[in-house]
Scaffold this active site. Structure first.
Site, mmCIF file in Angstrom:
data_model
loop_
_atom_site.group_PDB
_atom_site.id
_atom_site.type_symbol
_atom_site.label_atom_id
_atom_site.label_comp_id
_atom_site.label_asym_id
_atom_site.label_seq_id
_atom_site.Cartn_x
_atom_site.Cartn_y
_atom_site.Cartn_z
ATOM 1 N N SER A 141 9.398 11.128 5.523
ATOM 2 C CA SER A 141 8.132 11.552 4.899
ATOM 3 C C SER A 141 7.897 13.029 5.170
ATOM 4 C CB SER A 141 6.987 10.735 5.516
ATOM 5 O OG SER A 141 5.740 11.217 5.088
ATOM 6 N N TYR A 154 2.525 7.737 13.303
ATOM 7 C CA TYR A 154 3.291 7.692 12.049
ATOM 8 C C TYR A 154 4.140 8.961 11.909
ATOM 9 C CZ TYR A 154 4.194 7.314 7.000
ATOM 10 O OH TYR A 154 4.795 7.247 5.765
HETATM 11 N N1 LIG Z 1 3.213 6.317 -0.382
HETATM 12 C C1 LIG Z 1 3.387 7.494 0.150
HETATM 13 O O1 LIG Z 1 2.632 8.442 -0.142
HETATM 14 C C2 LIG Z 1 4.530 7.739 1.104
HETATM 15 C C3 LIG Z 1 4.787 9.072 1.476
HETATM 16 C C4 LIG Z 1 5.845 9.328 2.351
HETATM 17 C C5 LIG Z 1 6.624 8.297 2.824
HETATM 18 N N2 LIG Z 1 6.339 7.010 2.470
HETATM 19 C C6 LIG Z 1 7.223 5.975 2.999
HETATM 20 O O2 LIG Z 1 7.770 5.271 1.917
HETATM 21 C C7 LIG Z 1 8.103 3.951 2.334
HETATM 22 C C8 LIG Z 1 7.514 2.948 1.340
HETATM 23 O O3 LIG Z 1 6.107 3.058 1.398
HETATM 24 P P1 LIG Z 1 5.129 2.665 0.192
HETATM 25 O O4 LIG Z 1 4.150 3.760 0.071
HETATM 26 O O5 LIG Z 1 5.902 2.225 -0.968
HETATM 27 O O6 LIG Z 1 4.332 1.455 0.895
HETATM 28 P P2 LIG Z 1 4.138 -0.094 0.528
HETATM 29 O O7 LIG Z 1 3.153 -0.557 1.524
HETATM 30 O O8 LIG Z 1 3.854 -0.248 -0.900
HETATM 31 O O9 LIG Z 1 5.575 -0.721 0.852
HETATM 32 C C9 LIG Z 1 6.046 -0.891 2.145
HETATM 33 C C10 LIG Z 1 7.159 -1.903 2.125
HETATM 34 O O10 LIG Z 1 7.657 -2.048 3.478
HETATM 35 C C11 LIG Z 1 7.723 -3.429 3.759
HETATM 36 N N3 LIG Z 1 7.581 -3.688 5.196
HETATM 37 C C12 LIG Z 1 6.532 -3.425 6.006
HETATM 38 N N4 LIG Z 1 6.762 -3.889 7.241
HETATM 39 C C13 LIG Z 1 7.988 -4.461 7.204
HETATM 40 C C14 LIG Z 1 8.796 -5.126 8.156
HETATM 41 N N5 LIG Z 1 8.377 -5.359 9.412
HETATM 42 N N6 LIG Z 1 10.009 -5.566 7.775
HETATM 43 C C15 LIG Z 1 10.451 -5.397 6.498
HETATM 44 N N7 LIG Z 1 9.735 -4.789 5.556
HETATM 45 C C16 LIG Z 1 8.515 -4.330 5.909
HETATM 46 C C17 LIG Z 1 6.586 -4.060 2.972
HETATM 47 O O11 LIG Z 1 6.804 -5.453 2.830
HETATM 48 C C18 LIG Z 1 6.701 -3.282 1.668
HETATM 49 O O12 LIG Z 1 7.671 -3.870 0.831
HETATM 50 C C19 LIG Z 1 7.600 3.796 3.763
HETATM 51 O O13 LIG Z 1 8.657 4.026 4.664
HETATM 52 C C20 LIG Z 1 6.567 4.908 3.860
HETATM 53 O O14 LIG Z 1 6.369 5.306 5.187
HETATM 54 C C21 LIG Z 1 5.313 6.717 1.619
#
Ligand SMILES: NC(=O)c1ccc[n+]([C@@H]2O[C@H](COP(=O)([O-])OP(=O)(O)OC[C@H]3O[C@@H](n4cnc5c(N)ncnc54)[C@H](O)[C@@H]3O)[C@@H](O)[C@H]2O)c1
Length: 256
Positions: A141, A154
Site C-alpha cells: 500500500s 496497518y
Molecule cells: N482499498 C484501498 O484503498 C487499498 C489501498 C491500499 C492497499 N489495499 C490493500 O488491498 C488489499 C485488498 O483490500 P480491499 O480494499 O480490496 O479490501 P476488502 O476488504 O474488499 O478485501 C479484503 C479481502 O481480504 C480477505 N481477508 C481478510 N482477512 C483474511 C484472512 N484472515 N484470510 C484470508 N483472507 C482474508 C477478505 O476476505 C477479502 O476478500 C488489502 O491487502 C489492502 O490492505 C487497499
C-alpha cells in the site's frame, strides 16, 4: 501480455481488489484458484464466473493458519499441475494509535498482512524452485510510505511487506520473481469501512477525496487488476524486488 492458460492463485480474492483480480484474470483465460475467508461470496463468485466460461475454483483459506495456506498451494498444484503466479492480496485493516492497540489487534493485522505473506512465500518457494519459475505479487500500500493518521499498525505491516519483497527477490533469485503493488485510494469495502468514522455522507467524502487526487477519481479494483495481470505476465519479466505505485499521482502532491 497474457495470462491465458496460466495457473494463478489469488488470496483475498472475493471482495474489492481481489474480486476485481479474480474477474479480470478469468476473463483473460487464466486458470484461477481464488481464496478468502468469505465462503458464501467465494462460491457465488466461482459459480458466476464458471457460468461465463471461466476456469475458477474457490478455496477457503484463512491466511493466519499455516495448514490452510499449505493446503491452498497444494490444491492449486493438484488442480492445474503447476502454479505460474500468485496475487497475494488478502489484507486486514484496523484503525487506531499505538495506545489503542492490544495483542489481539496486533496479531490479526500482522498475522494476515505479514505472517500470512511470509508463510505463503514459504510454501510457494519449493513449487517455484521445482518448476524453475513463478511470480509472487504482493499487495502492499502507499501506507507503507505515508504516515496516515491513526494507522500505525496497518502502515507498519505494509512497510514490512516492502522489505519482505526485496528479501524474497534476493533469496530466491532465478526461480521466483517477487513484486509489490502499492495501491492508493481504491473504491472497495475496506475503503468504505475506513470512511465510516467521518460524519459526512460517503458520496460527498469520496467526491472530496477524488478532487484532491491528480487524476481526479478514486481508483477502481479493475485498475489494480490490470496492473497485477501485467506484473504476473512474462512481459514484466525484468521487474523484480520493486513495489509499484498505483495511486493516481497522490504521492506527487506537495506535503501542504
Ligand atoms: N482499498 C484501498 O484503498 C487499498 C489501498 C491500499 C492497499 N489495499 C490493500 O488491498 C488489499 C485488498 O483490500 P480491499 O480494499 O480490496 O479490501 P476488502 O476488504 O474488499 O478485501 C479484503 C479481502 O481480504 C480477505 N481477508 C481478510 N482477512 C483474511 C484472512 N484472515 N484470510 C484470508 N483472507 C482474508 C477478505 O476476505 C477479502 O476478500 C488489502 O491487502 C489492502 O490492505 C487497499
Amino acid at each position: 501480455m497474457s495470462l491465458k492458460g496460466k495457473s494463478i492463485i489469488i488470496t483475498g480474492g472475493t471482495s474489492g481488489i481481489g474480486e476485481g483480480c479474480t474477474r479480470h484474470f478469468a476473463e483473460l483465460g487464466a486458470k484461477v484458484v481464488t481464496s478468502s475467508i468469505q465462503q458464501e461470496q467465494g462460491v457465488a463468485l466461482q459459480d458466476d464466473l464458471r457460468a461465463a466460461g471461466g476456469d475458477v475454483t474457490f478455496v477457503y483459506c484463512d491466511m493466519t493458519d499455516e495448514e490452510q495456506i499449505a493446503g491452498l498451494v497444494q490444491r492449486a498444484v493438484e488442480l492445474h499441475g503447476r502454479i505460474d503466479g500468485v496475487c497475494s492480496n488478502a489484507g486486514a485493516w484496523i484503525e487506531g494509535t499505538v495506545e489503542e492497540f492490544d495483542d489481539r489487534t496486533w496479531d490479526l493485522v500482522m498475522g494476515v498482512n505479514v505472517r500470512g505473506n511470509f508463510l505463503l512465500a514459504k510454501h510457494l518457494v519449493p513449487v517455484f524452485r521445482e518448476q524453475g519459475e513463478g511470480v509472487l505479487a504482493i499487495t502492499t500500500s502507499t501506507a507503507a510510505y505515508v504516515g496516515f493518521p491513526a494507522h500505525a499498525l496497518y502502515c507498519a505491516s505494509k512497510a514490512a511487506l516492502v522489505a519482505l519483497i526485496r528479501c524474497l527477490t534476493k533469496d530466491h533469485a532465478g526461480y521466483m520473481r517477487t513484486v509489490g503493488i502499492c495501491p492508493g485510494t481504491i473504491d472497495t469495502p475496506m475503503l468504505a469501512a475506513s470512511a465510516e468514522g467521518f460524519d459526512q455522507p460517503i458520496d460527498e467524502l469520496y467526491a472530496e477525496v477524488a478532487a484532491k487526487i491528480p487524476v481526479k477519481r478514486l481508483g477502481q479494483p479493475e485498475d489494480v487488476a490490470k496492473a497485477a495481470a501485467f506484473l504476473l505476465s512474462d512481459d514484466a519479466g525484468f521487474i523484480a524486488g520493486s513495489s509499484i505505485f498505483l495511486e493516481g499521482g497522490t504521492l506527487a502532491l506537495p506535503p501542504w
